[in-house]
Design a protein around this motif. Structure first.
Motif, PDB file in Angstrom:
ATOM      1  N   SER A  11      95.325 -26.350 -21.653  1.00 29.97           N
ATOM      2  CA  SER A  11      96.402 -25.399 -21.376  1.00 29.97           C
ATOM      3  C   SER A  11      97.278 -25.213 -22.613  1.00 29.97           C
ATOM      4  N   ALA A  12      97.595 -26.303 -23.296  1.00 28.04           N
ATOM      5  CA  ALA A  12      98.440 -26.235 -24.493  1.00 28.04           C
ATOM      6  C   ALA A  12      97.754 -25.449 -25.610  1.00 28.04           C
ATOM      7  N   LEU A  13      96.470 -25.698 -25.821  1.00 25.60           N
ATOM      8  CA  LEU A  13      95.726 -24.975 -26.870  1.00 25.60           C
ATOM      9  C   LEU A  13      95.673 -23.475 -26.570  1.00 25.60           C
ATOM     10  N   ARG A  14      95.445 -23.155 -25.324  1.00 24.47           N
ATOM     11  CA  ARG A  14      95.337 -21.749 -24.929  1.00 24.47           C
ATOM     12  C   ARG A  14      96.672 -21.018 -25.132  1.00 24.47           C
ATOM     13  N   ALA A  16      99.185 -21.928 -27.121  1.00 22.85           N
ATOM     14  CA  ALA A  16      99.587 -21.920 -28.536  1.00 22.85           C
ATOM     15  C   ALA A  16      98.891 -20.805 -29.303  1.00 22.85           C
ATOM     16  N   LYS A  17      97.639 -20.554 -28.976  1.00 20.31           N
ATOM     17  CA  LYS A  17      96.887 -19.504 -29.684  1.00 20.31           C
ATOM     18  C   LYS A  17      97.455 -18.109 -29.412  1.00 20.31           C
ATOM     19  N   ARG A  18      98.160 -17.955 -28.315  1.00 24.79           N
ATOM     20  CA  ARG A  18      98.712 -16.638 -27.969  1.00 24.79           C
ATOM     21  C   ARG A  18     100.043 -16.358 -28.671  1.00 24.79           C
ATOM     22  N   ALA A  37     103.072 -22.016 -38.352  1.00 23.40           N
ATOM     23  CA  ALA A  37     104.135 -22.965 -38.010  1.00 23.40           C
ATOM     24  C   ALA A  37     104.553 -22.814 -36.550  1.00 23.40           C
ATOM     25  N   LYS A  38     104.653 -21.571 -36.077  1.00 22.02           N
ATOM     26  CA  LYS A  38     105.054 -21.331 -34.688  1.00 22.02           C
ATOM     27  C   LYS A  38     103.987 -21.818 -33.702  1.00 22.02           C
ATOM     28  N   GLN A  39     102.705 -21.629 -34.050  1.00 19.99           N
ATOM     29  CA  GLN A  39     101.643 -22.075 -33.141  1.00 19.99           C
ATOM     30  C   GLN A  39     101.576 -23.602 -33.080  1.00 19.99           C
ATOM     31  N   LEU A  40     101.754 -24.254 -34.219  1.00 17.90           N
ATOM     32  CA  LEU A  40     101.745 -25.726 -34.210  1.00 17.90           C
ATOM     33  C   LEU A  40     102.944 -26.269 -33.436  1.00 17.90           C
ATOM     34  N   ASP A  41     104.103 -25.631 -33.618  1.00 23.05           N
ATOM     35  CA  ASP A  41     105.288 -26.051 -32.870  1.00 23.05           C
ATOM     36  C   ASP A  41     105.085 -25.827 -31.372  1.00 23.05           C
ATOM     37  N   ALA A  42     104.453 -24.708 -31.019  1.00 26.63           N
ATOM     38  CA  ALA A  42     104.192 -24.409 -29.601  1.00 26.63           C
ATOM     39  C   ALA A  42     103.205 -25.401 -29.009  1.00 26.63           C
TER      40      ALA A  42
END
Length: 354
Positions: A11-14, A16-18, A37-42
């Motif tokens: 769920s987290a990977l999905r 974050a990619k968005r 940076a935003k995707q890694l933080d998410a």
């Protein structure tokens, strides 16, 4: 509710990619490092938030009722509950540390390619850290399922607790004394059910519970079921209906039952108490003697083997002998138990005011 670790990660990977870069960034390199940076933080937050929620939702054992603490220790093992919660918190901190570190690396990228590489590297590292210790989340999931399976007992309601050796007829009496069909509750550490019923008397509801049978042995040798019985007696507002079987049917000799009874009676002498000899339709004129029993060496044991304790009621669920009188006596016992609880609560309130 605790999600399986694999579901939390997917769920987290999905999600974050968005995550998209901030609008209005014209420079490709800046836009890419912003997105990374935003995707890694998410990703970090999507993993950390459920872990933090679980830690806040599970009660701290020191704040639980002593009976609930005993249940957790008997079911999960002493210290395991706190250990698993501690491990979940340790995983949360690691994910936060790694996530922030790699988000910072990505934010410092100088080119689009470097930002993409650091994003890929950061996602991989966060996945590795989470997967390496994901078992602690699944351990917490097991604890959650175990806690939900525990019988619900009102910790303030007066309870009639049936006690005695195994197979002496406690369950049959719970069914007889309770209104409606008693609920069968399975404790997680055993396939054996414990019966929980209710008695309604003068618009007041009382609990009736059958506890696991006690054997003649020291506390160090008792199994978790026997310890559960002692926990019920120690921590719940119980009146005791102690059941004796002198017919020879239950498998525990009258002499051993006598010793168990004397021990429990001494330990819980402050409880309201009623003795019942069950299966009286099977009793013979002469007491049952087991091959392994010694000859009665004192008058009290000899009298017990024949009639039970002084003042004990003789009942039979099969023939219904003595049941009507037993119900009257139980009602009187529970009424006294309610008065006792109210008196104790009143005294505690007076102490607080003073």
């Amino acid at each position: 509710m605790v999600m399986p670790s694999v579901d939390i990660l997917h769920s987290a990977l999905r999600k974050a990619k968005r995550v998209l870069p901030t609008k209005g960034i014209a420079n490709i390199a800046k836009r890419e490092r912003n997105r990374g940076a935003k995707q890694l933080d998410a990703l970090m937050k999507e993993l950390v938030v459920p872990l933090r929620t679980y830690l806040e939702s599970f009660p701290k054992k020191k704040y639980l009722h002593p009976y609930e603490r005993s249940l957790i220790e008997l079911t999960l093992g002493d210290g395991n509950y706190e250990e698993v919660l501690g491990n979940v918190d340790a995983l949360r901190k690691k994910v936060v540390s790694v996530g922030k570190e790699h988000a910072s690396f990505c934010a410092k990228s100088l080119t689009k390619r470097e930002a993409e590489e650091r994003l890929t590297e950061g996602v991989k590292k966060i996945e590795e850290v989470f997967n390496h210790e994901a078992q602690v989340v699944d351990d917490l999931l097991h604890i959650a399922k175990t806690l939900r399976a525990m019988p619900v007992v009102d910790l303030e309601t007066p309870t009639l607790c049936l006690v005695g050796a195994p197979n002496v007829g406690k369950s049959s009496l719970v069914r007889t004394l309770s209104t409606g069909k008693p609920e069968v509750c399975n404790y997680p550490f055993t396939t054996r059910g414990i019966l929980m019923g209710h008695i309604i008397l003068n618009y007041q509801t009382f609990q009736v519970t059958d506890t696991p049978g006690l054997l003649k042995r020291s506390d160090e040798d008792r199994n978790n079921l026997e310890k559960l019985t002692l926990a019920v007696l120690s921590h719940l507002p119980t009146a005791i209906l102690y059941v004796h079987d002198l017919s020879g049917e239950c498998g525990t000799s009258p002499s051993d039952q006598f010793l168990i009874y004397k021990d429990i009676k001494e330990r819980f002498s402050d409880h309201l108490w009623l003795d019942v000899v069950s299966k009286c339709d099977l009793l013979q004129k002469s007491p049952v003697v087991f091959i392994t029993e010694d000859s009665p060496d004192h008058e009290e044991l000899a009298r017990y083997r024949k009639m039970g304790p002084n003042g004990a009621m003789h009942v039979s669920v099969k023939s219904e002998a003595g049941l009507a009188e037993l119900k009257v006596r139980v009602h009187e016992l529970l009424t006294s138990q309610m008065a006792k609880i109210r008196s104790q609560n009143s005294n505690q309130e007076n102490l607080v005011i003073t």
